[in-house]
Design an enzyme around this catalytic site. Structure first.
Site, short mmCIF file in Angstrom:
data_model
loop_
_atom_site.label_atom_id
_atom_site.label_comp_id
_atom_site.label_asym_id
_atom_site.label_seq_id
_atom_site.Cartn_x
_atom_site.Cartn_y
_atom_site.Cartn_z
N GLU A 45 10.53 -6.38 -0.10
CA GLU A 45 10.03 -5.35 0.81
C GLU A 45 10.35 -3.93 0.33
O GLU A 45 9.56 -3.01 0.55
CB GLU A 45 10.58 -5.59 2.21
CG GLU A 45 10.15 -6.91 2.82
CD GLU A 45 8.64 -7.07 2.93
OE1 GLU A 45 7.90 -6.10 2.70
OE2 GLU A 45 8.21 -8.19 3.24
N HIS A 102 0.35 -2.12 0.09
CA HIS A 102 1.62 -2.81 0.30
C HIS A 102 1.47 -4.31 0.01
O HIS A 102 2.29 -4.91 -0.70
CB HIS A 102 2.11 -2.60 1.73
CG HIS A 102 3.50 -3.10 1.98
ND1 HIS A 102 4.56 -2.27 2.21
CD2 HIS A 102 4.00 -4.35 2.02
CE1 HIS A 102 5.67 -3.00 2.39
NE2 HIS A 102 5.34 -4.27 2.29
N GLU A 103 0.41 -4.92 0.54
CA GLU A 103 0.21 -6.35 0.34
C GLU A 103 -0.14 -6.66 -1.11
O GLU A 103 0.28 -7.70 -1.66
CB GLU A 103 -0.87 -6.87 1.29
CG GLU A 103 -0.64 -6.58 2.76
CD GLU A 103 0.71 -7.05 3.28
OE1 GLU A 103 1.35 -7.90 2.64
OE2 GLU A 103 1.14 -6.55 4.33
N HIS A 117 2.92 -6.93 -3.21
CA HIS A 117 3.66 -8.18 -3.07
C HIS A 117 3.22 -9.22 -4.10
O HIS A 117 3.96 -10.19 -4.35
CB HIS A 117 3.50 -8.76 -1.67
CG HIS A 117 4.46 -8.19 -0.67
ND1 HIS A 117 5.81 -8.14 -0.90
CD2 HIS A 117 4.26 -7.66 0.56
CE1 HIS A 117 6.42 -7.61 0.14
NE2 HIS A 117 5.51 -7.31 1.04
#
Length: 861
Positions: free
Chosen positions: A495, A472-473, A476
């Protein structure tokens, strides 16, 4: 213009007048003092004004919140107000040897330097309510307004850049300081080293006159006598300031080994309590920073270089970082502590960049043409970067977590980075640091340029929570940083994408996973997210369920460039995950409609087109519809998607039709069968009859355990015998934090005293998720549970964590040891609280964690 806001209902102001003048580069020179819990020093701002910025007409009124003229008074700092610098700190000196000055046209070929992204940031609704800035108001002087909060500003002065030796090479009029700054900022990208060197030299030039300034709750206002326009205003100014221990942008705390540390946090006020800056999204800038601290500390920062310490006198060290890609100031992140670098036992040969030919599926990673962003040294134009599947990376943590990092985290990084590259292509950043932050970090993860914060909670149990959170990070880096939202209310652009891509990356990172197994796991996670979304829309205000609340006014700002962020200070927003969930389901819907090959081929093209830029929802949707065949887009239009997905509350109509398919997920049905077995076990009398056959339970995945425990939480009564069997069969106390959280909820609900040690451990070690449990304990009428919550080490840490979240101080006051826990939140909201990280500030990068599916939902930029 002191602004008093009620954080329970007011929006967050962005007051900087970016339409008139922009900060293009920051030079920070700071000392970190752990005894006083203060960061102090100077920041030099290099500013640009010009015809491309809107000029405010002289007929436009200046609006100040206060009716009194006292709100806009200015002052010069009195000498006695500037305290003596701590004798342990050093004078601000940037080492010029940090840069190699390149000749004109010389390109840097160093492999250690990369480039950067901008962060997802965008302004909210247009408003003059918080505006006290001027462009040119007849005979009035120009006013520079910066976003600033919780800072002590000591002095502001113009910098005499003309005094720098050799600076005359930039202009034929060396006495015109603003012309010098303009020419310095206009240097071509291939002279970035020379540019950074002269920025450093200019930042150390003497002052040539103090400037008038004033501060209020949300801003720093600066003017120069006689300067009536932005063009006349000094383009290089130095601000001497210090942070406050209670400043909302930084957290002073202790690490897991009990040593002091400090780090910036994803808060609604972003970095304005760390340094004066411009927060509106258009104010993208580069920066360089020199930070001094005791030699025992390591300084990590958003920077493209892997900085090494320079030893100073008296056991102090200096660290220097820089970036060459313009990004919003709120993406700047710093962490100072006694971190230890964790290295794998065997270095992988895959960690180096390699040249290779593209496979057919990767052929569209490269596109011919010039990038659409402003000029900077761009990795997307480097052949070596396009083939670098695994960027250089380091892991830092307290020494006591070395074993957990080596066992869980380090092996996951190369496959997760490689998986991300296989999906999206070129990594936007040249390197990555990962820091395991202190236990009271209020999120499971937060991404910033070149650095990711991870909670220690990700290191426990199996690798799934750590892997999905890491994915997830990493996502980003593309969505939230390399491509940012031009309006902070469109958080789904960060998100939603990261949540959707997290599943895709993690499926590819698990190389042993068969395609059908990967699909089944993704369907299970979709099923869990569907349950979260149902809870979300049933227990939250309708106005806060909308992803594009400003509709046609999205991205609009006032004439000055100032704006406000809708609900930016509303503490209830901490418990909202709608932008994760609806954004995820929208992208999942589009991928299914178009076919995954078509969708991800387009996504790579979109990344190449828009990296380094800020976007609105329509930029993505219009390009998507223009690049897909006509037969694949029946009933698809930007207007329909706005109506069904982004501008309506509740569950989108297209998603309603998928409800049955989600319920029929194979792994979810397996859980339903196991739940039925446990219900039968729970109903049996204490002494079983001989004819009762023993139940045989299947082995379950972590996500299945989450679903199983959530089903059992709905049971009115679960006997101690059943709870004991649950813990024994699934070894719940050894599972990841998401599973253990549900287990602790069962313990609290049914007052299972034998397992209170598990709740106590969770409150101590998993504070990113512990506030919900703490509230449950405090609301309980059971004395033993309240005693557990009131333990000083638990309550103080949890209140401290909540204080850094949006609406922090007020939320903290409701979670104190006096029994007012969760008083701010509606019971229904508390009951369905989802724990995932929010973006940094209102736009991305992460705030308080909520209970949710593993690491899928969270926050940084």
């Amino acid at each position: 213009m002191d602004i008093k806001l009620d954080p329970s209902r007011d929006d967050l102001p962005l007051v900087a007048n970016t339409s008139h003048i922009l900060v293009k580069h920051y030079v920070l020179d700071l000392d970190v003092d752990f005894e006083s819990q203060v960061i102090e020093g100077t920041i030099v701002l290099f500013l640009e004004s010009g015809n491309r910025f809107k000029k405010r007409s002289s007929s436009t009124e200046v609006t100040c919140p206060s009716e009194s003229n006292e709100a806009c008074k200015f002052r010069m700092p009195e000498p006695c107000q500037i305290p003596v610098t701590n004798t342990k700190t050093f004078s601000s000196k940037i080492g010029y040897n940090d840069f190699v000055i390149c000749g004109k046209g010389e390109k840097d070929t160093s492999g250690k330097d990369g480039n950067h992204d901008n962060q997802e940031q965008a302004s909210g609704i247009s408003s003059s309510k918080y505006c006290c800035d001027t462009g040119n108001h007849g005979s009035e002087e120009f006013l520079l307004v910066l976003d600033c909060c919780d800072l002590s500003v000591l002095k502001v002065e113009e910098v005499d850049v003309a005094a720098v030796p050799g600076i005359e090479k930039f202009t034929r009029s060396p006495k015109l300081r603003n012309q010098i700054v303009h020419e310095l900022m206009a240097l071509p990208a291939d002279r970035w080293r020379e540019q950074l060197d002269y920025y450093a030299r200019c930042s150390q030039a003497p002052g040539c006159g103090e400037l008038l300034f004033d501060t209020d709750t949300w801003s720093l206002q600066i003017r120069k006598t006689g300067a009536q326009t932005a063009t006349d205003f000094p383009h290089a100014i130095r601000i001497q300031y210090r942070t406050k221990p209670q400043g909302r942008s930084v957290t002073w705390t202790s690490d897991q080994s009990g040593r002091p540390c400090v780090y910036t946090v994803g808060s609604p006020i972003n970095n304005r309590a760390l340094f004066p800056c411009q927060e509106p999204p258009v104010a993208m800038s580069t920066w360089q920073a020199t930070v001094r601290a005791a030699a025992s500390f390591v300084v990590l920062m958003s920077g493209e270089n892997s900085a090494k310490p320079t030893q100073l006198q008296e056991d102090y060290s200096s660290w220097h970082y820089y970036v060459t890609m313009p990004m919003p100031a709120s993406t700047f992140t710093i962490a100072v502590g006694s971190w230890t670098e964790m290295k794998p036992e065997i270095c992988s040969s895959n960690d180096v960049a390699t040249e290779r030919s593209f496979s057919p599926s990767e052929a569209d990673f490269r596109y011919i043409g010039v990038c659409g962003h402003m000029e900077y040294p761009c990795r997307f134009q480097k052949a070596s970067a396009t083939t670098q599947k695994i960027i250089p990376h380091r892991v830092f943590a307290p020494a006591c977590l070395k074993g957990a990092c080596q066992e869980t985290l380090l092996p996951l990084i190369p496959p997760c980075l490689s998986a991300a590259h296989s999906v999206l292509g070129t990594h936007p950043f040249s390197r990555l640091d990962i820091l395991i932050v202190p236990a009271n970090f209020s999120s499971l993860g937060m991404a910033s340029p070149h650095i990711v914060f991870l909670s220690q909670s990700t290191l426990t149990g199996m690798s799934q929570l750590c892997g999905t959170r890491l994915c997830h990070e990493i996502a980003h880096a593309w969505f939230g940083l390399a491509i940012g939202a031009r309006d902070w209310t469109e958080e789904w652009l960060s998100e939603g994408f990261a949540t959707h891509l997290e599943d895709v990356f993690w499926a590819k990172a698990q190389q042993q996973l068969a395609p059908h197994e990967a699909r089944e796991q993704q369907e299970l996670r979709a099923c869990l997210r569907w349950r979260r979304l149902q809870d979300e829309v049933q227990n939250s205000p309708e106005e806060m369920q909308v992803l594009r609340p400003n509709k046609e006014k999205t991205g609009h700002v006032s004439d000055s460039g100032s704006s406000v962020i809708r609900h930016g200070l509303n503490p209830e927003k901490v418990f909202m995950q709608v932008h994760y969930l609806k954004g995820y389901f929208l992208l999942r819907f589009l991928a299914k409609r178009l076919g995954e090959d078509t969708y991800f081929s387009f996504l790579r093209k979109f990344v190449h087109t828009f990296h380094g830029q800020l976007i609105l929802s329509q930029d993505f949707l219009q390009m998507l519809l223009e690049n897909i065949p006509e037969e694949k887009r029946p009933e698809l239009s930007v207007g329909n998607i706005f109506r069904d997905w982004l501008e309506s509350s509740g569950i989108p109509q297209p998603l309603q039709r998928e409800r049955q398919a989600l319920a029929e997920c194979g792994l979810a049905q397996q859980v339903s069968a196991e739940v039925a077995k446990w219900v039968r076990v729970n109903r049996r009398p204490r002494k079983r009859k001989r004819k009762d056959r023993e139940e045989v339970f299947e082995k379950l995945l972590p996500d299945q355990l989450v679903l199983l425990l959530e089903h059992l939480l709905k049971q009115k009564t679960v006997t101690p015998r059943t709870l004991q069997s649950l813990e024994r069969i699934y070894r719940l106390s050894e599972q990841d934090a998401e599973v253990r959280h549900r287990w602790c909820e069962l313990i609290v609900k049914h007052k299972y005293t034998k397992a209170y040690r598990d709740v106590e451990r969770f409150l101590q070690e998993d504070q990113a998720m512990g506030i919900y449990l703490y509230g449950e304990l405090m609301l309980s009428e059971d004395p033993r549970q309240q005693h557990l919550a009131r333990r000083k080490d638990h309550s103080e840490n949890l209140c401290h964590a909540s204080a850094r979240s949006p609406g922090g101080p007020r939320l903290a006051r409701t979670l104190d040891i006096k029994g007012r826990a969760m008083g701010l939140l509606k019971p229904a909201v508390a009951a369905h609280a989802l724990w995932g990280d929010l973006p940094k500030g209102p736009h991305r990068r992460a705030g308080v964690k909520r209970r949710t599916l593993s690491s899928s939902l969270h926050g940084a930029v």
